[in-house]
Design a protein around this motif. Structure first.
Motif, PDB file in Angstrom:
ATOM      1  N   PRO A 107      -3.498   7.944 -14.206  1.00  0.00           N
ATOM      2  CA  PRO A 107      -2.639   8.841 -13.404  1.00  0.00           C
ATOM      3  C   PRO A 107      -3.419   9.662 -12.383  1.00  0.00           C
ATOM      4  O   PRO A 107      -2.910   9.926 -11.291  1.00  0.00           O
ATOM      5  N   TRP A 108      -4.641  10.064 -12.733  1.00  0.00           N
ATOM      6  CA  TRP A 108      -5.420  10.873 -11.787  1.00  0.00           C
ATOM      7  C   TRP A 108      -5.764  10.069 -10.534  1.00  0.00           C
ATOM      8  O   TRP A 108      -5.805  10.601  -9.428  1.00  0.00           O
ATOM      9  N   PHE A 109      -6.016   8.744 -10.747  1.00  0.00           N
ATOM     10  CA  PHE A 109      -6.325   7.894  -9.601  1.00  0.00           C
ATOM     11  C   PHE A 109      -5.085   7.700  -8.733  1.00  0.00           C
ATOM     12  O   PHE A 109      -5.190   7.628  -7.510  1.00  0.00           O
ATOM     13  N   LYS A 157      -2.898  11.115  -2.191  1.00  0.00           N
ATOM     14  CA  LYS A 157      -3.450  12.100  -1.254  1.00  0.00           C
ATOM     15  C   LYS A 157      -4.225  11.408  -0.135  1.00  0.00           C
ATOM     16  O   LYS A 157      -4.120  11.788   1.035  1.00  0.00           O
ATOM     17  N   THR A 158      -4.997  10.392  -0.512  1.00  0.00           N
ATOM     18  CA  THR A 158      -5.772   9.653   0.487  1.00  0.00           C
ATOM     19  C   THR A 158      -4.858   8.938   1.471  1.00  0.00           C
ATOM     20  O   THR A 158      -5.102   8.937   2.684  1.00  0.00           O
ATOM     21  N   GLU A 191      -2.181   8.669   6.827  1.00  0.00           N
ATOM     22  CA  GLU A 191      -0.955   8.707   7.634  1.00  0.00           C
ATOM     23  C   GLU A 191      -1.007   9.844   8.646  1.00  0.00           C
ATOM     24  O   GLU A 191      -0.614   9.682   9.811  1.00  0.00           O
ATOM     25  N   LYS A 192      -1.481  10.997   8.191  1.00  0.00           N
ATOM     26  CA  LYS A 192      -1.586  12.153   9.083  1.00  0.00           C
ATOM     27  C   LYS A 192      -2.511  11.844  10.257  1.00  0.00           C
ATOM     28  O   LYS A 192      -2.239  12.221  11.403  1.00  0.00           O
ATOM     29  N   ALA A 234       0.830  -1.207   0.000  1.00  0.00           N
ATOM     30  CA  ALA A 234       0.000   0.000   0.000  1.00  0.00           C
ATOM     31  C   ALA A 234       0.865   1.258   0.000  1.00  0.00           C
ATOM     32  O   ALA A 234       0.560   2.241  -0.695  1.00  0.00           O
ATOM     33  N   ASN A 235       1.947   1.229   0.772  1.00  0.00           N
ATOM     34  CA  ASN A 235       2.864   2.369   0.813  1.00  0.00           C
ATOM     35  C   ASN A 235       3.551   2.567  -0.528  1.00  0.00           C
ATOM     36  O   ASN A 235       3.733   3.702  -0.991  1.00  0.00           O
ATOM     37  N   ALA A 236       3.917   1.468  -1.188  1.00  0.00           N
ATOM     38  CA  ALA A 236       4.581   1.552  -2.486  1.00  0.00           C
ATOM     39  C   ALA A 236       3.682   2.220  -3.525  1.00  0.00           C
ATOM     40  O   ALA A 236       4.143   3.009  -4.364  1.00  0.00           O
ATOM     41  N   LEU A 237       2.381   1.953  -3.469  1.00  0.00           N
ATOM     42  CA  LEU A 237       1.446   2.587  -4.396  1.00  0.00           C
ATOM     43  C   LEU A 237       1.437   4.100  -4.216  1.00  0.00           C
ATOM     44  O   LEU A 237       1.363   4.853  -5.189  1.00  0.00           O
ATOM     45  N   ALA A 238       1.522   4.547  -2.967  1.00  0.00           N
ATOM     46  CA  ALA A 238       1.543   5.987  -2.704  1.00  0.00           C
ATOM     47  C   ALA A 238       2.810   6.636  -3.248  1.00  0.00           C
ATOM     48  O   ALA A 238       2.816   7.831  -3.573  1.00  0.00           O
ATOM     49  N   GLN A 239       3.878   5.847  -3.374  1.00  0.00           N
ATOM     50  CA  GLN A 239       5.141   6.353  -3.918  1.00  0.00           C
ATOM     51  C   GLN A 239       5.235   6.184  -5.436  1.00  0.00           C
ATOM     52  O   GLN A 239       6.232   6.561  -6.039  1.00  0.00           O
TER      53      GLN A 239
END
Length: 356
Positions: A321-323, A329-330, A335-336, A279-284
């Motif tokens: 790319p938009w997804f 962002k999600t 994480e925040k 999941a973290n890799a997708l955010a990167q």
């Protein structure tokens, strides 16, 4: 060129060796060494192992040496890799106790006093562990695992290994080991790759008692450029599978039910790790990593549902790319929220965190 000072032998008065492998982080190394010499205990030997940095790392070490600190320096003629450098350092230990400190981490006051006092009073213990505070590169506090342990005190087999599972292992930055553990367990298994530190601690806990005290002892930096955050899944997942074999051997004399529970928990830890890293890799934007993590979840862990989630997300992110931006962002928003829920850690430990 191979530069070695004091040929890595410890004076008979050395009580503890601090092993510091380093590579091109001279300013952070300076902070790490300084934190060791603030321990206010006699008999510390700092041993720095430079992986052929080619910068002013040696000058930093010499500055401490000229100030009268007990410190040795070894520079490898070529970069032998991080794992081999750690192993080289651990092999050098001659003192009764040792600890392992990465160059971007640092120790907190009285760590060695608490640890060595407990180890000398309890000769059956093979290590002492305190609280290691995990921070990111912006000094945001993410975790302090030992602070969440149910109790302090001595833990003996088989209880000891069960407490280290479920993602609760003390980070070895905040551990002092007795040298005899190397005769009993051997060196960290380099074939385990990334989780070799976890494997090392688990094997000790499977065989020997240890002590936990909730004393803030070290700060560990979660580095976005670390090996595990930049390399493919194939660089560390085989190591997890090797760790399964190692731990199964370490607990071979346990009763069948204990062995079953321990191995099942370790496998569950691996499943959570794979999904979380995917999941973290997708955010990167590392969609191939997420696809590989999905394949491991399906083929090695028997979790087709989790694998499907990761695969679908990876495919959508790759095609839209938009997804990908929306997902990022999600993920960062989530994480925040996690950090905000840990505000108590910030209040509890904020005065211990250093800035360069």
């Amino acid at each position: 060129m191979d530069n070695s000072d004091n040929n890595h032998t410890s004076n008979s008065s050395n009580l503890i060796t601090t092993i510091i492998p380093t590579y091109r982080r001279p300013e952070l190394l300076k902070r790490a060494i300084d934190s060791v010499h603030r321990q206010n205990i006699e008999g510390i030997m700092v041993s720095v192992f430079d992986n052929n940095s080619g910068d002013n790392t040696k000058n930093i070490v010499n500055t401490f040496k000229e100030s009268g600190y007990c410190i040795t320096y070894h520079e490898h003629p070529t970069n032998i890799g991080a794992i081999a450098n750690f192993e080289f350092g651990i092999k050098s230990v001659k003192s009764p106790y040792f600890s392992i400190l990465s160059d971007d981490d640092y120790l907190l006051p009285d760590f060695y006093n608490y640890a060595i006092s407990a180890l000398e009073q309890n000769p059956e213990l093979m290590f002492w562990a305190g609280i290691t505070i995990n921070v990111d590169e912006e000094n945001t506090i993410w975790d302090a695992r030992v602070d969440r342990w149910p109790r302090e005190g001595i833990f003996s087999p088989p209880e000891g290994i069960t407490h280290i599972l479920n993602g609760m292992s003390p980070t070895w930055t905040g551990i002092v080991f007795r040298k005899e553990v190397l005769d009993s367990i051997g060196l960290p298994d380099k074939h385990v790759l990334g989780p070799s530190d976890l494997d090392f601690v688990l094997k000790i806990a499977a065989k020997h008692p240890y002590m936990i005290q909730k004393h803030p002892s070290a700060v560990f930096t979660l580095n976005t450029a670390s090996f595990s955050n930049t390399q493919p899944l194939s660089s560390f997942w085989p190591g997890w599978k090797k760790m399964f074999i190692n731990i199964e051997m370490a607990i071979s004399n346990y009763d069948d039910e204990s062995k079953r529970k321990i191995m099942q928990t370790l496998h569950n830890d691996a499943i959570r790790m794979l999904f979380r890293r995917g999941a973290n890799a997708l955010a990167q934007g590392r969609n191939d990593f997420a696809k590989d993590a999905a394949q491991a979840l399906r083929n090695d862990c028997g979790k087709p549902g989790l694998a499907l989630i990761l695969s679908l997300l990876a495919n959508i992110c790759s095609g839209l790319p938009w997804f990908q931006k929306f997902y990022r962002k999600t993920y960062l928003f989530a994480e925040k929220g996690i950090i905000e829920k840990k505000a108590n850690l910030k209040e509890k430990f904020k005065d211990l965190i250093q800035t360069l």
